[in-house]
Design a protein around this motif. Structure first.
Motif, PDB file in Angstrom:
ATOM      1  N   ARG A 315       0.851  -1.197   0.000  1.00 48.60           N
ATOM      2  CA  ARG A 315       0.000   0.000   0.000  1.00 48.60           C
ATOM      3  C   ARG A 315       0.885   1.246   0.000  1.00 48.60           C
ATOM      4  NH1 ARG A 315      -0.088   0.659   5.950  1.00 48.60           N
ATOM      5  NH2 ARG A 315       1.038  -1.203   6.530  1.00 48.60           N
ATOM      6  N   ASN A 316       0.311   2.355  -0.425  1.00 50.42           N
ATOM      7  CA  ASN A 316       0.962   3.679  -0.360  1.00 50.42           C
ATOM      8  C   ASN A 316       2.362   3.695  -0.972  1.00 50.42           C
ATOM      9  OD1 ASN A 316      -1.312   4.258   1.263  1.00 50.42           O
ATOM     10  ND2 ASN A 316      -0.195   3.671   3.106  1.00 50.42           N
ATOM     11  N   SER A 317       2.589   2.874  -1.986  1.00 48.23           N
ATOM     12  CA  SER A 317       3.933   2.783  -2.543  1.00 48.23           C
ATOM     13  C   SER A 317       3.960   3.218  -4.009  1.00 48.23           C
ATOM     14  CB  SER A 317       4.453   1.345  -2.443  1.00 48.23           C
ATOM     15  OG  SER A 317       4.467   0.941  -1.096  1.00 48.23           O
ATOM     16  N   ILE A 318       5.111   3.684  -4.423  1.00 43.52           N
ATOM     17  CA  ILE A 318       5.297   4.026  -5.835  1.00 43.52           C
ATOM     18  C   ILE A 318       6.307   3.035  -6.426  1.00 43.52           C
ATOM     19  CG2 ILE A 318       6.067   5.792  -7.480  1.00 43.52           C
ATOM     20  CD1 ILE A 318       5.388   7.901  -5.377  1.00 43.52           C
ATOM     21  N   PHE A 319       5.935   2.400  -7.511  1.00 36.75           N
ATOM     22  CA  PHE A 319       6.840   1.480  -8.198  1.00 36.75           C
ATOM     23  C   PHE A 319       7.343   2.180  -9.457  1.00 36.75           C
ATOM     24  CE2 PHE A 319       3.960  -0.933  -5.639  1.00 36.75           C
ATOM     25  CZ  PHE A 319       4.748  -1.913  -5.064  1.00 36.75           C
ATOM     26  N   THR A 320       8.624   2.067  -9.694  1.00 44.17           N
ATOM     27  CA  THR A 320       9.196   2.740 -10.859  1.00 44.17           C
ATOM     28  C   THR A 320       9.865   1.711 -11.764  1.00 44.17           C
ATOM     29  OG1 THR A 320       9.608   4.680  -9.491  1.00 44.17           O
ATOM     30  CG2 THR A 320      10.780   4.583 -11.588  1.00 44.17           C
ATOM     31  N   ASN A 321       9.416   1.659 -13.012  1.00 41.79           N
ATOM     32  CA  ASN A 321      10.041   0.821 -14.055  1.00 41.79           C
ATOM     33  C   ASN A 321       9.979  -0.677 -13.781  1.00 41.79           C
ATOM     34  OD1 ASN A 321      10.602   3.116 -15.484  1.00 41.79           O
ATOM     35  ND2 ASN A 321      12.675   3.329 -14.675  1.00 41.79           N
ATOM     36  N   VAL A 322       8.915  -1.117 -13.088  1.00 39.57           N
ATOM     37  CA  VAL A 322       8.678  -2.561 -12.964  1.00 39.57           C
ATOM     38  C   VAL A 322       7.704  -2.977 -14.070  1.00 39.57           C
ATOM     39  CG1 VAL A 322       9.062  -2.540 -10.471  1.00 39.57           C
ATOM     40  CG2 VAL A 322       6.735  -2.286 -11.351  1.00 39.57           C
ATOM     41  N   GLY A 323       7.451  -4.281 -14.202  1.00 40.94           N
ATOM     42  CA  GLY A 323       6.471  -4.773 -15.160  1.00 40.94           C
ATOM     43  C   GLY A 323       5.057  -4.597 -14.605  1.00 40.94           C
ATOM     44  N   LEU A 324       4.062  -4.839 -15.473  1.00 39.97           N
ATOM     45  CA  LEU A 324       2.663  -4.672 -15.060  1.00 39.97           C
ATOM     46  C   LEU A 324       1.852  -5.871 -15.544  1.00 39.97           C
ATOM     47  CD1 LEU A 324       0.488  -2.699 -13.854  1.00 39.97           C
ATOM     48  CD2 LEU A 324       0.128  -1.911 -16.200  1.00 39.97           C
ATOM     49  N   THR A 325       1.109  -6.501 -14.628  1.00 44.84           N
ATOM     50  CA  THR A 325       0.287  -7.650 -15.010  1.00 44.84           C
ATOM     51  C   THR A 325      -1.082  -7.165 -15.492  1.00 44.84           C
ATOM     52  OG1 THR A 325      -0.857  -7.966 -12.911  1.00 44.84           O
ATOM     53  CG2 THR A 325       1.361  -8.906 -13.094  1.00 44.84           C
ATOM     54  N   PRO A 326      -1.829  -8.048 -16.175  1.00 40.10           N
ATOM     55  CA  PRO A 326      -3.165  -7.632 -16.626  1.00 40.10           C
ATOM     56  C   PRO A 326      -4.084  -7.327 -15.437  1.00 40.10           C
ATOM     57  CG  PRO A 326      -2.471  -9.649 -17.736  1.00 40.10           C
ATOM     58  CD  PRO A 326      -1.461  -9.384 -16.675  1.00 40.10           C
ATOM     59  N   ALA A 327      -3.741  -7.823 -14.242  1.00 39.83           N
ATOM     60  CA  ALA A 327      -4.548  -7.505 -13.060  1.00 39.83           C
ATOM     61  C   ALA A 327      -4.115  -6.184 -12.426  1.00 39.83           C
ATOM     62  CB  ALA A 327      -4.436  -8.640 -12.044  1.00 39.83           C
ATOM     63  N   SER A 328      -3.305  -5.414 -13.157  1.00 38.28           N
ATOM     64  CA  SER A 328      -2.795  -4.124 -12.660  1.00 38.28           C
ATOM     65  C   SER A 328      -1.973  -4.270 -11.388  1.00 38.28           C
ATOM     66  CB  SER A 328      -3.939  -3.129 -12.423  1.00 38.28           C
ATOM     67  OG  SER A 328      -4.420  -2.655 -13.639  1.00 38.28           O
ATOM     68  N   GLU A 329      -1.191  -5.304 -11.360  1.00 35.07           N
ATOM     69  CA  GLU A 329      -0.285  -5.485 -10.230  1.00 35.07           C
ATOM     70  C   GLU A 329       1.155  -5.359 -10.731  1.00 35.07           C
ATOM     71  OE1 GLU A 329      -1.420  -9.209  -8.476  1.00 35.07           O
ATOM     72  OE2 GLU A 329      -3.096  -8.266  -7.419  1.00 35.07           O
ATOM     73  N   PRO A 330       2.065  -4.930  -9.843  1.00 34.12           N
ATOM     74  CA  PRO A 330       3.459  -4.813 -10.277  1.00 34.12           C
ATOM     75  C   PRO A 330       4.074  -6.201 -10.422  1.00 34.12           C
ATOM     76  CG  PRO A 330       3.286  -4.350  -7.936  1.00 34.12           C
ATOM     77  CD  PRO A 330       1.885  -4.544  -8.437  1.00 34.12           C
TER      78      PRO A 330
END
Ligand code: SAT
Ligand code: MN
Length: 586
Positions: A315-330
């Motif tokens: 929660r409350n986190s920013i992810f930078t330049n990771v991949g993205l799943t179709p479920a909108s998860e990092p």
């Protein structure tokens, strides 16, 4: 009368000509407005609100994914004060050259004024900085990484005692990218990059480059060190600070789940990257974490390697330049989840197995420190925590044993000064090249490193109860190229030995490089590491160390007469200890 801060902001606005100015108050409401701006900017997405509430994915410009040491400068009047290991530009040239780039740089953009405190709000060790930036991503990240807003303005009042940092994305052209530190006037200018250490000016630019200069002037220490507390079965917590280069596992060590938990050894997190330390009234060196969040490397972080981190960043986190799943998860490599169908890579393109990693090797999470499951109850103590051990370490496939203890402070400073590590993706340039990185401060020391070594030696004389100094290496490889030590949760076994040495216990054998654990010195029950592997991990090979001594000598030579003679002395003593040992064996 405008305050010094208002005057500076006005002056900056005259140069950069933003469309509007927003003063950041640190509130949640304003943070949401900043997030809205990021979403409009187009390079940021909201993640799944059910599984990753209040989390974002940010994709930086593909040419802007790591610190750029080649365009990072220390701008002192005298070149020698920056020293041979820093890039140098004179303040006059820097102001002229880069000042021109700032002219009109924020036209049509919002200029955010971000006042922040480095360190606990009410600590005498803490300091105020103000970053002016035209990047909403920087604003949202700074609010996690530092104590932003009203508290900082209250602490500052009408005083001029703050470190101003001017940042603009400019045109993101690497040709016009500059990260400038002016330590004599305590000023930072950064243009052309939106990436972490280049753009979050409270982090490396202030908390290390400018602060290291202040620390030498004022008799304290600003170091590239994590801070952790190791609890023993009696419930006592002993604090340690550890310096490793970027992307060598500081965050993982600071947030470690302990493999010896059932025996009563657990790790409490105080900080993961930077330590500011002053001599306390009790004669110990006391450390605070100037930051309020963690900016950690995502790849390789998973439920087995570090479930604490995995829990923290939900929660409350920013992810930078990771991949993205179709479920909108990092998603990233090492997360221990198979790449799902329809995975997007860090550039937002469809990922396929032949395409290389989906997450950039230097992709990051930015998470509030207080979300760490094992955050120490003392992490915001105004007087800091007393440090009993310093640990230096790098990535070395050979040479450095798993752990050793120095013979004392002066030798320990030498151990830190001869540190080396294989380069990582945290900075641009070749990866995997061994370079000397004293105290993990090579890219972060704001002045001549010879003077920095002198400062370390002087501090040792002033601290009544100085920390004992150790060196570790989790990254030693066998003949097959595989890591010999399992690392991660098992590293607590090494910390336990360090604790025992601090307590005057812990079995050790003397070697030329320092005290190394005897074969039964480390607690290895429950671990499947063969005796021969352990021997290899703890081996001190004279041939390797001869090369090491030669390389260190060359490294030291560049400092000329400015290098403290104590380090030459330590160097020749180490060489002599090897010679004596060889003579005995003959
Ligand atoms: O980008 S940062 O400098 O903040 C991270 C690192 O390289 O240590
Ligand atoms: Mn770092």
């Amino acid at each position: 009368m405008p305050t010094p801060l208002e005057q500076w902001v006005e002056e900056v606005a005259r140069t950069t000509r933003p469309q509007r100015i927003v003063w950041c108050d640190g509130s949640e409401q304003q943070q949401q407005e900043v997030v809205e701006q990021m979403l409009r900017d187009g390079s940021t997405l909201r993640l799944n609100p059910q599984t990753y509430p209040n989390c974002l994915l940010h994709r930086s410009h593909p040419n802007d994914v790591a610190r750029t040491e080649n365009v990072t400068f220390i701008c002192t009047r005298e070149k020698d004060d920056a020293g041979p290991t820093n890039n140098w530009m004179s303040p006059a040239e820097a102001k002229q050259k880069v000042g021109g780039l700032f002219s009109g740089a924020m036209t049509g953009r919002t200029m955010y004024v971000v006042p922040y405190i480095l360190g606990p709000v009410d600590s005498p060790i803490s300091k105020v900085g103000v970053e002016v930036t035209d990047s909403a991503y920087v604003v949202a990240s700074m609010r996690i990484m530092a104590r932003v807003g009203k508290a900082a303005l209250d602490r500052l009042g009408r005083s001029a005692d703050f470190v101003p940092g001017l940042h603009s994305l400019g045109d993101l052209n690497p040709e016009r990218r500059y990260i400038l530190q002016f330590p004599e006037e305590k000023l930072i200018w950064s243009i052309g990059s939106g990436y972490g250490g280049n753009a979050l000016l409270g982090k490396k630019c202030f908390a290390l480059r400018i602060a290291s200069w202040m620390a030498r002037e004022q008799g304290w220490m600003a170091e590239h060190m994590l801070i952790l507390g190791l609890e023993d079965p009696s419930g006592k917590v002993t604090y340690m600070a550890a310096a490793f280069p970027s992307a060598c596992g500081k965050t993982n060590l600071a947030m470690m789940i302990s493999a010896l938990d059932s025996q009563g050894y657990r790790v409490w997190t105080v900080g993961d990257d930077i330590a500011w330390m002053q001599i306390g009234r009790d004669g110990y060196l006391h450390a605070i974490n100037p930051e309020a969040g963690f900016f950690g490397v995502a790849p390789g972080t998973g439920p087995h390697t570090n479930s604490n981190v995995m829990a923290a960043l939900r929660r409350n986190s920013i992810f930078t330049n990771v991949g993205l799943t179709p479920a909108s998860e990092p998603w990233w490599e090492g997360m221990e989840i198979d790449p799902p169908e329809g995975l997007l890579d860090w550039k937002g393109e469809r990922w396929t197995p032949g395409k290389g990693p989906a997450a950039h090797p230097n992709s990051r999470y930015t998470v509030p420190a207080n979300q760490a499951p094992h955050i120490s109850s003392h992490w915001e103590d105004p007087s800091g925590v007393p440090i009993s051990a310093f640990i230096f370490g790098g990535r070395r496939a050979r040479v450095a044993p798993l752990v050793y203890e120095s013979f004392g402070w002066q030798h320990g400073v030498f151990v830190g000064a001869m540190m080396a590590s294989e380069t990582t993706a945290a900075a641009t340039g070749a990866v995997g090249v061994t370079r000397r990185d004293p105290m993990a401060m090579l890219p972060f020391c704001g002045y001549n490193m010879a003077d920095y070594f002198r400062h370390w030696l002087e501090m040792g004389k002033r601290i009544p109860h100085p920390p004992k100094i150790f060196h570790v290496n989790w990254f030693r490889k066998g003949a097959d190229g595989k890591f010999l030590w399992p690392g991660f949760v098992e590293n607590v076994r090494v910390l336990k030995w360090i604790l025992e040495r601090v307590q005057g216990k812990g079995k050790a054998a003397e070697t030329p490089v320092g005290w190394v654990p005897t074969p039964d010195g480390l607690t290895l029950d429950g671990l499947e590491v063969s005796r021969s592997t352990m021997e290899e991990l703890l081996r001190v090979s004279p041939a390797d160390w001869t090369t090491e001594l030669e390389d260190t000598k060359k490294f030291f030579e560049q400092f000329g007469r400015r290098l403290p003679p104590e380090l030459h002395e330590e160097h020749s003593q180490l060489a002599q200890r090897f010679e004596r040992r060889t003579a005995v064996l003959k």
